[in-house]
Design a protein around this motif. Structure first.
Motif, PDB file in Angstrom:
ATOM      1  N   THR A 144       0.753  -0.977  -0.115  1.00  0.00           N
ATOM      2  CA  THR A 144       0.085   0.006   0.001  1.00  0.00           C
ATOM      3  C   THR A 144       0.967   1.273   0.070  1.00  0.00           C
ATOM      4  O   THR A 144       1.619   1.489   0.959  1.00  0.00           O
ATOM      5  N   VAL A 145       0.653   2.107  -1.057  1.00  0.00           N
ATOM      6  CA  VAL A 145       1.247   3.311  -1.011  1.00  0.00           C
ATOM      7  C   VAL A 145       0.182   4.536  -0.374  1.00  0.00           C
ATOM      8  O   VAL A 145      -0.830   4.735  -1.017  1.00  0.00           O
ATOM      9  N   TYR A 146       0.671   5.026   0.747  1.00  0.00           N
ATOM     10  CA  TYR A 146      -0.171   6.057   1.262  1.00  0.00           C
ATOM     11  C   TYR A 146       0.112   7.652   0.851  1.00  0.00           C
ATOM     12  O   TYR A 146       1.452   7.717   1.072  1.00  0.00           O
ATOM     13  N   VAL A 147      -0.879   8.121   0.346  1.00  0.00           N
ATOM     14  CA  VAL A 147      -0.474   9.365  -0.269  1.00  0.00           C
ATOM     15  C   VAL A 147      -1.055  10.459   0.864  1.00  0.00           C
ATOM     16  O   VAL A 147      -2.103  10.619   1.025  1.00  0.00           O
ATOM     17  N   ARG A 148      -0.097  11.290   1.293  1.00  0.00           N
ATOM     18  CA  ARG A 148      -0.614  12.162   2.224  1.00  0.00           C
ATOM     19  C   ARG A 148      -1.163  13.536   1.518  1.00  0.00           C
ATOM     20  O   ARG A 148      -1.007  13.679   0.401  1.00  0.00           O
ATOM     21  N   GLY A 149      -1.894  14.152   2.444  1.00  0.00           N
ATOM     22  CA  GLY A 149      -2.677  15.311   1.915  1.00  0.00           C
ATOM     23  C   GLY A 149      -1.708  16.506   1.615  1.00  0.00           C
ATOM     24  O   GLY A 149      -0.598  16.471   1.652  1.00  0.00           O
ATOM     25  N   GLY A 150      -2.160  17.401   0.903  1.00  0.00           N
ATOM     26  CA  GLY A 150      -1.582  18.489   0.479  1.00  0.00           C
ATOM     27  C   GLY A 150      -1.595  18.784  -1.180  1.00  0.00           C
ATOM     28  O   GLY A 150      -2.111  17.899  -2.021  1.00  0.00           O
ATOM     29  N   ARG A 151      -1.035  19.786  -1.692  1.00  0.00           N
ATOM     30  CA  ARG A 151      -1.061  20.115  -3.028  1.00  0.00           C
ATOM     31  C   ARG A 151       0.395  19.791  -3.807  1.00  0.00           C
ATOM     32  O   ARG A 151       1.444  20.169  -3.363  1.00  0.00           O
ATOM     33  N   LEU A 180       3.193   7.536 -14.440  1.00  0.00           N
ATOM     34  CA  LEU A 180       2.662   6.052 -15.265  1.00  0.00           C
ATOM     35  C   LEU A 180       2.714   4.873 -14.254  1.00  0.00           C
ATOM     36  O   LEU A 180       3.971   4.786 -13.687  1.00  0.00           O
ATOM     37  N   LEU A 181       1.594   4.525 -14.194  1.00  0.00           N
ATOM     38  CA  LEU A 181       1.496   3.185 -13.154  1.00  0.00           C
ATOM     39  C   LEU A 181       1.524   2.205 -14.184  1.00  0.00           C
ATOM     40  O   LEU A 181       0.453   1.518 -14.691  1.00  0.00           O
ATOM     41  N   ASP A 182       2.580   1.462 -14.213  1.00  0.00           N
ATOM     42  CA  ASP A 182       2.693   0.303 -15.195  1.00  0.00           C
ATOM     43  C   ASP A 182       3.272  -1.110 -14.485  1.00  0.00           C
ATOM     44  O   ASP A 182       3.475  -2.194 -15.086  1.00  0.00           O
ATOM     45  N   LYS A 183       3.055  -0.947 -13.241  1.00  0.00           N
ATOM     46  CA  LYS A 183       3.592  -2.186 -12.563  1.00  0.00           C
ATOM     47  C   LYS A 183       2.275  -2.865 -11.692  1.00  0.00           C
ATOM     48  O   LYS A 183       1.423  -1.911 -11.151  1.00  0.00           O
ATOM     49  N   SER A 184       2.023  -4.134 -11.920  1.00  0.00           N
ATOM     50  CA  SER A 184       0.824  -4.611 -11.573  1.00  0.00           C
ATOM     51  C   SER A 184       0.915  -5.275 -10.172  1.00  0.00           C
ATOM     52  O   SER A 184       2.038  -5.712  -9.624  1.00  0.00           O
ATOM     53  N   GLY A 185      -0.261  -5.320  -9.508  1.00  0.00           N
ATOM     54  CA  GLY A 185      -0.227  -6.301  -8.319  1.00  0.00           C
ATOM     55  C   GLY A 185      -0.477  -7.548  -9.018  1.00  0.00           C
ATOM     56  O   GLY A 185      -0.569  -8.143 -10.151  1.00  0.00           O
ATOM     57  N   LYS A 186      -1.436  -8.401  -8.009  1.00  0.00           N
ATOM     58  CA  LYS A 186      -1.551  -9.856  -8.476  1.00  0.00           C
ATOM     59  C   LYS A 186      -3.091 -10.212  -7.874  1.00  0.00           C
ATOM     60  O   LYS A 186      -3.386  -9.264  -7.069  1.00  0.00           O
ATOM     61  N   PRO A 187      -3.632 -11.199  -8.457  1.00  0.00           N
ATOM     62  CA  PRO A 187      -5.183 -11.309  -7.962  1.00  0.00           C
ATOM     63  C   PRO A 187      -5.219 -11.515  -6.400  1.00  0.00           C
ATOM     64  O   PRO A 187      -4.252 -12.245  -5.882  1.00  0.00           O
ATOM     65  N   GLY A 188      -6.041 -10.790  -5.919  1.00  0.00           N
ATOM     66  CA  GLY A 188      -6.002 -10.655  -4.098  1.00  0.00           C
ATOM     67  C   GLY A 188      -5.086  -9.852  -3.465  1.00  0.00           C
ATOM     68  O   GLY A 188      -4.884  -9.869  -2.372  1.00  0.00           O
ATOM     69  N   ARG A 189      -3.853  -9.363  -4.375  1.00  0.00           N
ATOM     70  CA  ARG A 189      -2.697  -8.875  -3.844  1.00  0.00           C
ATOM     71  C   ARG A 189      -2.387  -7.510  -4.516  1.00  0.00           C
ATOM     72  O   ARG A 189      -1.642  -7.366  -5.266  1.00  0.00           O
ATOM     73  N   SER A 190      -3.614  -6.618  -4.651  1.00  0.00           N
ATOM     74  CA  SER A 190      -3.637  -5.463  -5.356  1.00  0.00           C
ATOM     75  C   SER A 190      -2.456  -4.444  -4.973  1.00  0.00           C
ATOM     76  O   SER A 190      -1.915  -4.650  -3.647  1.00  0.00           O
ATOM     77  N   ILE A 191      -1.852  -3.699  -5.668  1.00  0.00           N
ATOM     78  CA  ILE A 191      -1.036  -2.688  -5.140  1.00  0.00           C
ATOM     79  C   ILE A 191      -1.880  -1.338  -5.153  1.00  0.00           C
ATOM     80  O   ILE A 191      -2.816  -0.938  -5.934  1.00  0.00           O
ATOM     81  N   SER A 192      -1.978  -0.791  -3.927  1.00  0.00           N
ATOM     82  CA  SER A 192      -2.901   0.123  -3.607  1.00  0.00           C
ATOM     83  C   SER A 192      -2.130   1.698  -3.559  1.00  0.00           C
ATOM     84  O   SER A 192      -1.055   1.758  -2.945  1.00  0.00           O
ATOM     85  N   TYR A 193      -2.889   2.825  -4.276  1.00  0.00           N
ATOM     86  CA  TYR A 193      -2.479   3.987  -3.867  1.00  0.00           C
ATOM     87  C   TYR A 193      -3.317   4.821  -3.353  1.00  0.00           C
ATOM     88  O   TYR A 193      -4.371   5.052  -4.148  1.00  0.00           O
ATOM     89  N   ILE A 194      -3.483   4.937  -2.180  1.00  0.00           N
ATOM     90  CA  ILE A 194      -4.656   5.799  -1.382  1.00  0.00           C
ATOM     91  C   ILE A 194      -4.328   6.947  -0.550  1.00  0.00           C
ATOM     92  O   ILE A 194      -3.187   6.914  -0.284  1.00  0.00           O
TER      93      ILE A 194
END
Ligand code: CA
Ligand code: CA
Length: 418
Positions: free
Chosen positions: A50-57, A77-91
């Motif tokens: 999981t990639v946590y993106v902090r607030g702000g501009r 460019l988000l070109d790296k994939s997760g896997k079934p049941g193991r997504s990569i998260s950008y949240i």
């Protein structure tokens, strides 16, 4: 006990990475020493992370463009994939609001894709994208989130005040676009400067890319259409989505097409490249209000679609079911449509529904079928301001009374609002 815990924890949890406005890509990516960019976080991420993106501009500049390819500039460019049941998260981290400002990214002669998503099994949530530019003066389009992956979830994203399409998907299957907002987007640079390609949401899947779903999204004041799936070779589902004020500027100046839901059609595509049978799109529980053109529009589709439980108010005509024969040339009144429980009130033209061959459609319980004079008292509210209320804490659409039937009369007579 110890073994149990290990089994439970080891396979389930990926690493956590952090990105912050004041971060640096030379950092280790922890909460105290965050990366400065999503691109850098992607390098370190593995499926399940999981990639946590902090607030702000996040003020993006041109030197950050990840890749220039042919006519495109892929900025992030988000070109790296997760896997079934193991997504990569950008949240977005907790309730923080990260805003990505692309207003300074103006690569000469290139189409800007602010986020180009080529990976699959990704989960992107809570990001805001503003100010995406158009630099090309001829036919072109820029895009906030361009999806070319599968099994991705886009949730609670907000794309606004730019010149680009909000979300656009072509080569991807099984994607869910959930609770996203696209608004005030208008390309005033290219062609006639009216923004004829800037839809809130576009989904135009190539053959085999099935099961793309839009749910709980809102589109308003986009210069072209709210939702558009012209040239779709597979069915697209729109459910619980709202479209209003599209085809207009925020001052209600007339811009381009302005349909709420443009579901279908193939434009001038040669007949041998038009799918046969045509995919049946599904538009259900959706709301279209005061769009410049049609609320719900079949757009010369070469077959019927499913239109269930939709509500439309004050569009030019609330429903236009226009179809085309298999030759993709001869326009004919809509055939093959299934329409249940749709209600239209106060088309700005006289007729609520146009271009429909009723004997060749499966119609049931629609307001336009019934000998029923609807008036404002049939609804709990027609206050359009309600459409702009904030989303609930889970990102869902606000729970409002707009066009909700009060008298019971519409329900008794058959025209269900919900
Ligand atoms: Ca257009
Ligand atoms: Ca369009």
């Amino acid at each position: 006990m110890h073994i149990f815990c290990l089994l439970l924890t080891l396979p389930l949890f990926g690493a956590e990475w952090f990105v912050a406005v004041n971060g640096r890509d030379s950092n280790v990516g922890s909460i105290d020493h965050p990366f400065g960019s999503i691109s850098r976080a992607q390098q370190s991420s593995k499926p399940g992370d999981t990639v946590y993106v902090r607030g702000g501009r996040y003020k993006i500049n041109e030197s950050e463009i990840a890749k220039r390819e042919k006519i495109w500039a892929y900025v992030i460019l988000l070109d790296k994939s997760g896997k079934p049941g193991r997504s990569i998260s950008y949240i977005a981290y907790r309730d923080e609001r990260p805003v990505f400002d692309f207003s300074e990214v103006k690569p000469d002669g290139l189409r800007v894709h602010a986020f180009e998503v080529k990976g699959s099994w990704l989960y992107i949530k809570g990001l805001e994208v503003v100010g995406v530019q158009v630099t090309v003066k001829t036919h072109t389009q820029s895009i906030c989130f361009s999806n070319n992956g599968s099994n991705n979830i886009y949730e609670q994203l907000s794309m606004h005040d730019g010149q680009a399409i909000g979300l656009y998907s072509v080569r991807g299957a099984n994607n869910l676009f959930l609770n996203c907002d696209a608004y005030k987007n208008h390309d005033y640079i290219s062609e006639d400067k009216l923004g004829g390609n800037v839809d809130g949401f576009g989904c135009h899947p190539r053959k085999g890319y099935t099961n793309n779903v839009f749910r709980g999204c809102r589109a308003w004041f986009n210069s072209d259409d709210g939702y558009d799936c012209i040239n779709a070779h597979e069915a697209v589902v729109f459910e619980n989505c709202w479209a209003f004020y599209n085809g207009y500027s925020p001052e209600f100046k007339s811009l381009k097409d302005g349909n709420g839901f443009k579901a279908g059609g193939y434009g001038s595509t040669p007949v041998d490249r038009v799918p046969d049978p045509a995919p049946r799109h599904v538009v259900r529980f959706c709301l279209a209000v005061r769009n410049k053109a049609y609320g719900f529009y079949a757009n010369h589709h070469t077959g019927g679609s499913d239109w269930i439980n939709n509500s439309a108010y004050m569009n030019k005509n609330n429903f236009n079911m226009l179809c085309r024969l298999k030759d993709n040339k001869t326009d004919v009144p809509g055939y093959g449509h299934k329409m249940n429980n749709n209600i239209g009130y106060k088309s700005s033209r006289r007729e609520e529904i146009i271009q429909i061959e009723r004997s060749e459609c499966d119609l049931f319980n629609n307001s336009f079928q019934m000998d029923l004079v609807i008036n404002a008292n049939d609804f709990a509210s027609l206050d359009e301001k309600l459409l702009l209320l904030p989303r609930n804490s889970y990102g869902g659409l606000p729970n409002i009374d707009f066009m909700r039937s009060v008298s019971g009369r519409l329900v008794e007579e058959g025209a269900l609002v919900e």
